[in-house]
Scaffold this active site. Structure first.
Site, mmCIF file in Angstrom:
data_model
loop_
_atom_site.group_PDB
_atom_site.id
_atom_site.type_symbol
_atom_site.label_atom_id
_atom_site.label_comp_id
_atom_site.label_asym_id
_atom_site.label_seq_id
_atom_site.Cartn_x
_atom_site.Cartn_y
_atom_site.Cartn_z
ATOM 1 N N ASP A 113 0.847 -1.200 0.000
ATOM 2 C CA ASP A 113 0.000 0.000 0.000
ATOM 3 C C ASP A 113 0.882 1.249 0.000
ATOM 4 O OD1 ASP A 113 -2.113 1.737 0.177
ATOM 5 O OD2 ASP A 113 -2.506 1.369 2.311
ATOM 6 N N ASP A 123 -13.099 -9.133 -4.674
ATOM 7 C CA ASP A 123 -13.388 -7.691 -4.662
ATOM 8 C C ASP A 123 -14.895 -7.499 -4.455
ATOM 9 O OD1 ASP A 123 -13.476 -4.984 -4.956
ATOM 10 O OD2 ASP A 123 -12.952 -4.968 -7.091
ATOM 11 N N HIS A 154 33.249 -18.431 22.775
ATOM 12 C CA HIS A 154 34.650 -17.999 22.750
ATOM 13 C C HIS A 154 34.697 -16.497 22.488
ATOM 14 C CE1 HIS A 154 38.470 -17.237 20.414
ATOM 15 N NE2 HIS A 154 38.946 -17.809 21.498
ATOM 16 N N ASN A 155 35.618 -15.807 23.176
ATOM 17 C CA ASN A 155 35.730 -14.347 23.014
ATOM 18 C C ASN A 155 34.349 -13.697 23.059
ATOM 19 O OD1 ASN A 155 38.473 -14.601 22.822
ATOM 20 N ND2 ASN A 155 38.614 -14.114 20.647
ATOM 21 N N GLU A 195 33.530 -16.367 28.102
ATOM 22 C CA GLU A 195 34.956 -16.089 28.282
ATOM 23 C C GLU A 195 35.179 -14.629 28.653
ATOM 24 O OE1 GLU A 195 39.236 -16.783 26.036
ATOM 25 O OE2 GLU A 195 37.405 -16.741 24.840
ATOM 26 N N ASP A 230 38.376 -12.161 28.909
ATOM 27 C CA ASP A 230 39.789 -11.968 28.573
ATOM 28 C C ASP A 230 40.268 -10.725 29.326
ATOM 29 O OD1 ASP A 230 42.235 -11.986 27.348
ATOM 30 O OD2 ASP A 230 41.458 -12.166 25.315
ATOM 31 N N HIS A 272 40.511 -7.994 23.546
ATOM 32 C CA HIS A 272 41.386 -8.978 22.906
ATOM 33 C C HIS A 272 42.791 -8.389 22.874
ATOM 34 C CE1 HIS A 272 41.876 -12.720 20.884
ATOM 35 N NE2 HIS A 272 42.280 -12.195 19.748
ATOM 36 N N GLU A 324 40.476 -15.711 31.263
ATOM 37 C CA GLU A 324 41.792 -15.670 30.628
ATOM 38 C C GLU A 324 42.534 -14.511 31.289
ATOM 39 O OE1 GLU A 324 43.601 -14.851 26.225
ATOM 40 O OE2 GLU A 324 41.840 -16.164 26.346
ATOM 41 N N LYS A 378 36.348 -20.591 36.162
ATOM 42 C CA LYS A 378 37.374 -21.465 35.586
ATOM 43 C C LYS A 378 38.672 -20.672 35.492
ATOM 44 C CE LYS A 378 38.939 -23.195 31.152
ATOM 45 N NZ LYS A 378 40.005 -22.166 31.100
ATOM 46 N N ARG A 385 37.943 -28.082 27.456
ATOM 47 C CA ARG A 385 37.446 -26.923 26.702
ATOM 48 C C ARG A 385 38.243 -26.807 25.408
ATOM 49 N NH1 ARG A 385 39.243 -21.524 26.347
ATOM 50 N NH2 ARG A 385 37.623 -20.078 25.632
ATOM 51 N N ASP A 430 13.496 -21.024 -8.264
ATOM 52 C CA ASP A 430 13.308 -22.408 -8.704
ATOM 53 C C ASP A 430 13.800 -23.310 -7.568
ATOM 54 O OD1 ASP A 430 12.619 -21.405 -11.294
ATOM 55 O OD2 ASP A 430 14.755 -21.194 -11.728
ATOM 56 N N ASP A 468 20.206 -21.987 -9.888
ATOM 57 C CA ASP A 468 20.684 -20.875 -10.707
ATOM 58 C C ASP A 468 21.433 -21.451 -11.900
ATOM 59 O OD1 ASP A 468 21.859 -18.623 -11.830
ATOM 60 O OD2 ASP A 468 22.212 -17.672 -9.888
#
Length: 730
Positions: free
Chosen positions: A137, A173, A295-296, A325, A327, A340, A374, A422, A522, A626, A683
């Site tokens: 619309d 309609d 991780h990170n 984690e 760090d 990091h 860490e 840890k 780990r 397709d 494709d």
């Protein structure tokens, strides 16, 4: 609450930092589905739209980290709130002009979000049709011309003859003005979405009067869906829940539309309903479970110049992650920070992260959270880390063994609501001492490549205060399996990078799987993955590694299958390992159908149809896809296989494969297998494009007529796109 007042709008201050504050006017749309945010820039007005369906959380007061960073610029808490919006890296932080206005808007948004969240399948589908209507619309007249409808059909991958489309348009309609109101458009959409394959199934179970009554519905549930204990009372309650026609509902009859809504509901999802709740034995030692791990966790992007954010911890925890984690490095102001190291990634306060963990650790799951520290900090800042954790986390923080006399790890049940640290732990001493560095922390950057920690022999001085917080996940360098067996105990954990872990997998899989029965391991990505890519977790799960840490911020096949595994058991973040990984020695590379661990199973899948498939991002507006479907099995080497349906030309709206043969898989180790459905667009000029996908563990697939609700690689739903399949698993 006054939604009409929200429609009129109000002024707010949008806050990004202590120095970035801008005035915004926000209005609630008339359909109560969007927020319109307008502002002035260079003398021109512009606005953005926030879809209320995408508001994941409404934080009242100072719940977002931004507010604490404002210092003396902090506004009144009762005027502040933040909107966490799907797809946005940071919350939308707002200050209302009065506390009454803030209360009105937060309560109103909570109400609207809850209503949208609680919509049934009929409501969600109607909402999608309304979104389509609004998109088409263009002049916002509240009606669609025939031309606008036809343009919309092109976007929806609908291909049919002009005569057919014109005939359905005229039939619906009712006003005869060559325009469709929303009610007329809904009727039009219902007609073009008619599903003959569902009609045939419906008539199979109808009585002589072509009515589906509770007795016949119960027979369908028993004979086709494999629900042997279903009763007519259960079937009657389903009729009441899904039949849209009040007259039929009152006579306990389900129409084909009610049957269709039922088939699209969670009751007929391909993912087994029992997996939606915690149903596994949660009293085993922690080493007996796969644990959802990040991780990170602090990174929102790559590992060289990416942004660090407290929000990344919140998002990971809300996804059910149970090991995050941290760090940790010395901050210039004497307060520890997280980033990091030796890179240009941004820095965040350790204290802010711990506060976020306190607030969000147990919103999704009650089961324990592990903080993988860490540690690169000096002793004074380590002491501050310990103090921050103790003061912020309080009784959540585990500071003593659950059972000092036990010689095995405690269970997730015994650790409910607790946060474990840890890290390295000192030997019994009252003084700070030097210890070998964490395996991952000892990886030293050199020309962009991390060295093997065993060759660096790096030492750090560890504070007793931080050491005392490490109870069960005591980090110890992994030398070999005999050393671990004779010189470590159940409280220790080893961290291995993916290369070392895969070397053990390839050379000592049986010893690896046996080790993982009693001690935590780990795994983390190798240091050269600076773009935050991921390794394949499957092989390491197949030898029982519990904490297989992935970069959650990256949307790829690896995090997709991680989401699939941890969707099990109510999404609580803990999934018990199969019996083959809890006793004896198991090698996933050499298992055969004659192995004692084999549990041969046959899976037969008939791909029947698909509904409202989207166009790939790379498609042209005029393209109609397709589609074809690839069904694949991954797991142990012996079980890897895939099969493909035929291609349906020019139909992404309601393609069918009813004439295709049944796809059959013979699976030897189903307890470690996953099933993936990939819908592709053929494709002829280049690579085929992924349209949508869905993965689930083999043992979580439900028998019978099922819908597969497709999503992106990032596991985000592609509503209302589905596959309709029939499953027979024996």
């Amino acid at each position: 609450m006054s939604l009409s007042a929200m429609e009129e709008g109000a002024f707010f201050i949008k806050v990004k930092s202590a120095h970035w504050r801008k005035t915004r006017h926000i209005e609630l749309s008339r359909d109560h589905l969007n927020l319109h945010i307008s502002h002035q820039s260079c003398g021109k007005s512009s606005f953005s739209i926030v879809d209320i369906k995408k508001i994941n959380e409404i934080r009242i007061g100072y719940q977002s980290p931004i507010w604490e960073r404002l210092g003396h610029h902090l506004p009144d808490a009762e005027q502040c709130f933040s909107l966490v919006i799907d797809g946005r890296e940071q919350p939308l932080n707002l200050v209302s002009m009065t506390k009454e206005s803030a209360e009105l808007w937060t309560r109103g948004l909570q109400h609207l979000s809850a209503n949208l969240e609680n919509l049934d399948i009929k409501g969600k589908r109607l909402l999608w049709v309304w979104d389509c209507f609004k998109t088409a619309d263009k002049d916002q007249s509240g009606k669609l011309s025939y031309k606008e409808v036809k343009k919309l059909l092109d976007k929806l991958n609908f291909q049919a003859t002009s005569d057919y489309i014109d005939r359905v348009l005229k039939d619906t309609d009712i006003s005869g003005d060559n325009l469709l109101s929303f009610d007329e458009f809904s009727d039009f959409f219902k007609k073009i979405s008619w599903r003959p394959e569902v009609e045939r199934l419906y008539k199979t179970y109808c009585d002589a009067d072509l009515k589906l009554q509770p007795k016949e519905l119960a027979r369908f549930l028993r004979e086709d869906q494999g629900l042997n204990d279903v009763t007519e009372e259960t079937a009657m309650s389903l009729v009441k829940s899904f039949e849209p026609d009040e007259n039929l509902r009152s006579t306990h009859v389900m129409s084909i539309y009610g049957f269709m809504y039922f088939l699209l509901s969670p009751h007929c999802d391909v993912f087994n309903a029992k997996e939606r709740k915690v149903h596994m034995d949660m009293t085993r030692p922690l080493s007996h479970y796969y644990i959802a791990s990040s991780h990170n966790t602090y990174l929102a992007d790559d590992q060289l110049i990416g942004k660090s954010s407290v929000e990344c911890y919140i998002r990971a925890l809300e996804r059910g992650c149970r090991c995050v984690e941290l760090d940790c490095w010395d901050g210039e102001d004497g307060q520890p920070i997280i980033y990091h190291g030796y890179t240009l990634t941004s820095k965040i306060a350790f204290a802010d992260v711990v506060e976020a963990i306190r607030d969000y650790a147990f919103k999704t799951s009650d089961y324990p959270v592990i903080l993988s520290i860490e540690n690169h900090c000096s002793v004074p800042q380590q002491k501050k880390m310990a103090l921050i954790m103790k003061e912020t986390l309080g009784d959540m923080l585990l500071q003593n063994p659950v059972d000092p006399s036990s010689h095995m790890l405690p269970s997730p049940e015994a650790l409910k609501g607790r946060i474990l640290v840890k890290g390295k732990r000192l030997k019994e001493t009252n003084e700070d001492e030097e210890v070998s560095d964490e395996d991952e922390a000892a990886d030293v950057e050199e020309n962009g490549v991390k060295k093997n920690p065993s060759k660096t022999n790096k030492k750090i001085k560890l504070s007793k205060e931080l050491s005392d917080l490490v109870i069960y996940a005591q980090s110890r360098h992994f030398h070999n399996f005999p050393d671990a067996k004779h010189n470590s105990d159940f409280r220790h954990i080893s961290s291995l990078n993916e290369d070392k872990a895969m070397n053990l997998y390839n050379s000592q899989a049986e010893e690896f799987s046996e080790h993982n029965q009693w001690q935590l391991v780990r795994i983390y990505p190798k240091g050269t993955r600076t773009n935050s890519s991921n390794y394949d977790p499957l092989a390491l799960w197949n030898v029982g590694c519990q904490i297989v840490a992935l970069n959650y911020q990256t949307e790829d096949r690896e995090t997709h299958i991680n989401d699939a595994l941890f969707r099990r058991n109510g999404g609580c973040g803990y999934v018990i390992k199969p019996d083959c990984l809890l006793t004896g020695k198991f090698n996933p590379s050499t298992v055969t159908n004659k192995s004692p661990f084999a549990q041969p199973s046959r899976l037969q899948i008939r791909v029947i149809s698909a509904q409202q498939l989207p166009k790939p991002i790379t498609s042209k507006k005029s393209d109609v896809i397709d589609p074809y479907v690839i069904v694949s099995v991954t797991g142990c080497d012996v079980d890897k296989q895939s099969k493909t349906t035929s291609v349906v030309d020019d139909n992404g709206f309601n393609p069918t494969w009813e004439n295709d043969l049944v796809i059959t898989f013979d699976v030897i180790v189903p307890q470690l297998a996953f099933i993936t459905f990939d819908v592709m667009d053929k494709d002829s000029m280049g690579d085929d494009d992924l349209v949508g996908t869905y993965t689930l563990p083999y043992n979580s697939i439900a028998n019978g007529y099922r819908h597969v609700h497709l999503g992106s690689i990032g596991s985000k739903p592609l509503l209302p796109s589905t596959l309709f399949i029939n499953v027979k698993k024996t």
